[in-house]
Design a protein around this motif. Structure first.
Motif, PDB file in Angstrom:
ATOM      1  N   TRP A  87      12.338   3.927   5.514  1.00 10.06           N
ATOM      2  CA  TRP A  87      11.521   3.886   4.317  1.00 10.06           C
ATOM      3  C   TRP A  87      12.421   3.401   3.188  1.00 10.06           C
ATOM      4  O   TRP A  87      13.282   4.150   2.737  1.00 10.06           O
TER       5      TRP A  87
ATOM      6  N   ARG B 269      -8.586  -0.014   5.764  1.00 11.15           N
ATOM      7  CA  ARG B 269      -7.171   0.384   5.709  1.00 11.15           C
ATOM      8  C   ARG B 269      -6.324  -0.800   5.235  1.00 11.15           C
ATOM      9  O   ARG B 269      -5.369  -1.213   5.868  1.00 11.15           O
TER      10      ARG B 269
ATOM     11  N   THR C 268       0.848  -1.175   0.000  1.00 10.02           N
ATOM     12  CA  THR C 268       0.000   0.000   0.000  1.00 10.02           C
ATOM     13  C   THR C 268       0.879   1.218   0.000  1.00 10.02           C
ATOM     14  O   THR C 268       1.999   1.189   0.496  1.00 10.02           O
TER      15      THR C 268
ATOM     16  N   ALA D 181      -3.565   4.314  -1.719  1.00  7.16           N
ATOM     17  CA  ALA D 181      -4.425   5.366  -1.186  1.00  7.16           C
ATOM     18  C   ALA D 181      -5.144   6.084  -2.333  1.00  7.16           C
ATOM     19  O   ALA D 181      -6.285   6.485  -2.209  1.00  7.16           O
TER      20      ALA D 181
ATOM     21  N   GLY E  58       1.686   4.802   1.455  1.00  2.00           N
ATOM     22  CA  GLY E  58       1.347   5.452   2.704  1.00  2.00           C
ATOM     23  C   GLY E  58       0.958   6.901   2.509  1.00  2.00           C
ATOM     24  O   GLY E  58       1.005   7.441   1.414  1.00  2.00           O
ATOM     25  N   ALA E  59       0.557   7.507   3.609  1.00  3.82           N
ATOM     26  CA  ALA E  59       0.255   8.933   3.576  1.00  3.82           C
ATOM     27  C   ALA E  59       1.543   9.703   3.324  1.00  3.82           C
ATOM     28  O   ALA E  59       2.632   9.208   3.590  1.00  3.82           O
TER      29      ALA E  59
ATOM     30  N   HIS F 166       0.111   0.561  11.628  1.00  6.10           N
ATOM     31  CA  HIS F 166      -0.097   1.951  11.268  1.00  6.10           C
ATOM     32  C   HIS F 166      -0.176   2.110   9.762  1.00  6.10           C
ATOM     33  O   HIS F 166      -1.195   2.486   9.211  1.00  6.10           O
ATOM     34  N   ASN F 167       0.896   1.788   9.064  1.00  7.78           N
ATOM     35  CA  ASN F 167       0.904   1.891   7.613  1.00  7.78           C
ATOM     36  C   ASN F 167       1.273   0.519   7.078  1.00  7.78           C
ATOM     37  O   ASN F 167       2.434   0.140   7.086  1.00  7.78           O
ATOM     38  N   SER F 168       0.272  -0.217   6.606  1.00  7.85           N
ATOM     39  CA  SER F 168       0.453  -1.613   6.246  1.00  7.85           C
ATOM     40  C   SER F 168       1.283  -2.268   7.337  1.00  7.85           C
ATOM     41  O   SER F 168       1.165  -1.892   8.499  1.00  7.85           O
TER      42      SER F 168
END
Lengths: 580, 359
Positions: B228, B127, B2, B315, B4-5, B264-266
């Motif tokens: 990241w 999510r 996914t 997203a 992320g933001a 939180h994020n994937s």
């Protein structure tokens, strides 16, 4: 030597001379397996089980071993790490051993996760040949380098009534308080504190002297409040009573940099075999292969040798280094040094050339020939990455896409240097290129940066552009290069930087080139016989004058006479290393 | 996978301030705590979307190692996936089936060590399945070491052939660590995608043997201070024009779960933030693994067509149309510089994972 493999109770001369005191708290089935192995081979075993271990498990253990008449269970204490309980348990178990098995001459303290690596007969023979020797690591506090946690001599001078595991805050605060108040404990007379591995092998004489000493009560009172007494009680007292201390442990036991014992797994089989040690700890309870191999009734031994943990030591030292220092220049998911602690920004030395490719024809071909290195074009060119040989995909599948590179130039460069470690990388740089990488290179001791300032104007001089365009471009490039030179002159620069201006460089190009090549390949110290061909600069002085006439100020090229005369290599001038 | 933001702040190599210099402000910590509580509340709410199909969770013993996952139409991959992770020492699988139509559900129902939930709910609106995972883990994962994986990920870690997961988790426990990272490593075939057929139950690595060894981009993201990582074949083949959108490869699949934790994020990052600090900042190396990513099995082409229409990933799915088009065009990802996978020692030597201090 006796061969009694599995005849409980059978005794022959020297057979019962070795007894084991075993402290266990978990994986009792493994402890039972090892205890049985020793007991069946004529070695009495006294087992202590932590009182925190559930009674049900203890009962199973007793049941498993009830057929062996040379196994005893000593009164159970709570054995919390770093506290007196372990010593108390050892004392009582040892007393039981000395009382119930009068033939025992050496008592070996082991844990439930220990495993014998060599047949018991060999161990017994080894001790029979040294009947008066106590094997116990015992080092004065001043000489110990391995204590972790900052408590060294203070283990003996402060009091430690609080649990480190359960009440860390109280523990730390009380230590700090005592330091502030400068509290010091009085040590029992004649005692010199020593530290060492918890796992020892003592003779009956020494052990009984310690346990039956008239001063034992005062020693015990003192050590009750010492930090980690199991690493110092016997280690200190043995110095008072033993006639022959051999300061090493017969148990192979390794600790990592945080002071935690290393665990041995199935894949350590060959390593353990080659160590020639008698006992190892700690063994992972599910390491079936280790237990099956070493406890096998026919476990044959290699030619006997002195225990040699050296090979293992080296391996473990390397592991500690990998954990604490890591591999220089590697950035990955579990290593990402912050800006204070780099330990090598990049993996290997590399060279950056600015202005050389502009000034010489086929500079990269020439350089790779004379220095035997990999020479790239402009790695940071705006059109795309110019890998050596025009490759589209380079080592490690690095792409030549400019956008991928510019998205994270630092990862691009560190990956390239990491992927090609073992082969020196050189690349061209120019003010036309993406400049974001410069601060990183400037701070890298591995970088060798050579700049001929102002050389960016040579391609413009040869270009077929309109002069107004040339002028604008020259002004832009000069501004960028000046900025870069400012960065390279900053006081915190760690790269090896050399700057010549164009005028002084063309005056005598051989000397700088020789110096650079010598530095890149120091082994081939020879005079350069082949020189790269300088581009034609006839009329370049006039070109610069024209720029001036158009209102630009060429600063970085140095003093070119306007008349078109190029200074020849004969008339030398003093050469400053940095441009003014 | 996914997207992320948008990150607020990132640090490149050599820029990361020391941890003590960039400690969370009280207000920042309070915000993260609030976010975590919101995520947990959301997970509680979303549990209503789940229907229990088989419940074998009674068989979970103290200290058991669990594996939680969300699947959709993975019948081809599941047999090998389950076998591989059973061999590593997973005791129980907690699986959420998101409306599979290819028999995944029946396959999972028959496994003796799988507890199965099913949901017709939207993957995107939960999510990307995280709400469901958070709930299932909150309910059953507390106090257990939990692997959270996708069906196309196979975990390898240092010594995995000789030391099963209980050895690894015991070691991590001894170090006081509650999480271990394993980055995704995209494996691809020799030929164009989809040329060789795959037989379910066989080792996908027979088909997918190649990987990119050294073209990864690393940064640290605030406010969680998590890594990241991007790059690899997908970045160079499909995202060369917009590398920021390239898939995130870092994952933290092994966590000693507590009911207070939340993805939180994937599975790239989780809360509380300290669980994301799986990398050594002082130059050393911590222990890490790799998730062998078997995305590029032949079915990728049909699946990409479907996903492009379904809009359940990313997203902002409309911006990833060209990515799916690129996959549907069945490119050849192998380059002359690709490496053939030979085992964890190779990955460690290349610097893609590390044994840390575990020897």
């Amino acid at each position: 030597m006796s061969t009694g493999k599995s005849s409980p109770g059978k005794s022959s001369p020297g057979q019962n001379s070795l007894g084991f005191v075993m402290l266990c708290h978990t994986a009792l089935h493994r402890a039972a397996q090892v205890a049985r192995y020793w007991a069946e081979r004529g070695c009495p075993v006294v087992i202590h089980v932590d009182r925190s271990t559930p009674d049900a498990k203890f009962d199973i253990l007793c049941d498993q071993l009830k057929d062996l008449e040379n196994i005893r269970f000593s009164p159970r204490h709570i054995c919390e790490w770093g506290t007196w309980g372990i010593v108390a348990a050892t004392q009582e178990a040892s007393e039981l051993m000395l009382k119930d098995f009068p033939e025992v001459r050496h008592v070996c303290l082991v844990s439930g996760s220990c495993l014998p690596l060599r047949p018991i007969e060999e161990f017994r023979d080894y001790l029979d040949a040294r009947p008066r020797t106590d094997f116990i690591e015992s080092v004065t506090t001043a000489d110990v380098g391995w204590t972790v946690g900052g408590l060294n001599a203070e283990r003996f001078t402060l009091r430690f009534p609080f649990s480190w595991r359960k009440n860390r805050w109280l523990f730390d605060t009380y230590v700090e308080l005592q330091r502030r108040l400068k509290v010091r404990r009085r040590m029992p007379l004649s005692l010199v504190p020593h530290l060492g591995s918890q796992w020892w092998c003592l003779t009956r004489q020494t052990l009984s002297a310690i346990l039956e000493s008239p001063d034992r009560a005062s020693y015990d009172t003192y050590f009750r409040r010492v930090w980690i007494p199991d690493e110092s009680y016997f280690q200190s007292l043995v110095r008072l009573f033993s006639t022959s201390v051999e300061s090493r442990s017969l148990t192979l036991s390794k600790f990592d940099f945080q002071g935690k014992p290393h665990v041995f797994y199935d894949d350590h089989l060959q390593l353990l075999r080659r160590s020639d040690c008698f006992i190892a700890r700690k063994i992972w309870p599910r390491a079936n292969r280790l237990y099956n191999t070493f406890l096998h009734p026919d476990a044959a031994s290699q030619p006997r040798a002195e225990p040699n943990p050296g090979k293992i030591d080296r391996l473990f030292a390397k592991a500690v280094e990998r954990r604490t220092m890591g591999r220089a220049g590697l950035y990955m998911q579990s290593r990402f040094p912050n800006r204070e602690q780099a330990n090598g920004r990049t993996a290997a030395a590399y060279s950056v050339f600015e202005g050389f490719a502009e000034l010489f024809e086929d500079f990269d071909t020439w350089l790779s020939r004379v220095s035997g290195t990999r020479v790239h074009g402009h790695l940071f060119a705006p059109e795309g990455v110019e890998f050596a040989g025009g490759e589209v995909i380079y080592n490690g599948s690095l792409s030549n896409s400019a956008r991928l590179r510019d998205y994270n130039p630092r990862s691009f460069l560190t990956s390239l240097i990491w992927n090609t470690r073992g082969e020196r990388q050189c690349f061209q740089f120019s003010p036309r290129d993406s400049q974001k990488i410069i601060p990183f290179i400037a701070g890298d001791p591995h970088a060798q940066i050579s700049v001929v300032s102002g050389a960016f104007s040579v391609p413009l001089f040869h270009s077929n552009l309109n002069f107004s365009e040339i002028r604008a471009e020259a002004a832009r490039l000069q501004r960028i290069e000046a900025e870069m030179l400012t960065l390279l002159r900053a006081p915190d620069v760690k790269a090896r930087v050399r700057v010549w201006n164009l005028a002084e460089f063309v005056e005598n190009p051989m000397e700088p080139l020789q110096m650079i090549v010598d530095e890149i390949s120091p082994r081939s110290l020879r005079r350069l016989t082949e020189v790269p061909r300088l581009r034609d600069l006839t009329g370049f002085g006039q070109f610069l004058q024209n720029l001036r006439n158009q209102g630009m100020k060429p600063e970085l090229m140095g003093d070119f006479p306007a008349g078109g005369e190029i200074p020849g290599p004969g008339n030398r001038r003093p050469r400053p290393y940095l441009v003014k | 996978m996914t997207a992320g933001a948008a990150p607020r702040l990132t640090y490149a190599i050599g820029e990361l301030p020391a941890a003590e210099d960039s400690r969370q402000s009280l207000i920042g910590a309070w915000r993260l705590r609030n976010r975590r509580r919101l995520l947990l509340a959301r997970a509680l709410r979303k549990r209503r979307e789940l229907t229990r199909l088989t419940d074998r969770t009674g068989a979970i013993r103290k200290g058991a190692i669990l594996c939680a996952m969300v699947v959709r139409n993975e019948a081809a991959r599941l047999p090998w996936f389950l076998a591989h992770h059973r061999r590593l020492g997973v005791d129980h699988f907690l699986v959420i089936d998101n409306a599979s139509t290819d028999g995944s559900e029946a396959l999972l129902r028959d496994q003796p060590d799988v507890s199965l939930w099913s949901t017709p709910g939207s993957y995107r609106k939960s999510r990307f399945g995280l709400d469901w995972l958070n709930w299932v883990l909150m309910r059953h994962g507390n106090g257990h070491w939990c692997l959270v994986l996708d069906a196309d990920e196979l975990l390898v870690y240092p010594w995995h052939e000789t030391r099963p997961l209980p050895a690894l988790t015991a070691w991590l426990d001894g170090k006081g660590r509650r999480s271990m990272p394993a980055m995704m490593l995209d494996l691809y075939p020799e030929d164009r995608l989809g040329e060789q057929p795959y037989t379910p139950g066989t080792d996908p690595l027979n088909l997918l043997q190649w990987f990119d060894s050294g073209n990864y981009s690393l940064q640290v993201q605030q406010p969680l201070r998590n890594l990241w990582i991007q790059g690899g074949p997908r970045a160079r083949a499909f995202f060369a024009d917009d590398p920021r959108r390239a898939p995130t490869l870092n994952k933290i699949p092994l966590v000693k779960w507590s009911w207070r934790y939340a993805w939180h994020n994937s599975t790239h990052s989780l809360l509380p933030a300290r669980l994301n600090h799986v990398f050594d900042e002082t130059g050393g190396e911590m222990t890490s693994g790799v998730l062998l990513h078997t995305k590029f099995l032949p079915e990728i082409i049909a699946k990409s067509g479907e996903e492009k229409e379904r809009h359940q990933h990313f997203a902002d799915p409309t911006r990833f149309g060209s990515y799916y088009d690129g996959l549907i065009a069945a490119p050849q990802l192998k380059t002359p510089q690709s490496r053939r996978y030979t085992g964890w020692r190779q990955l460690e030597a290349l610097g893609l994972m590390s044994r840390g201090g575990w020897i």
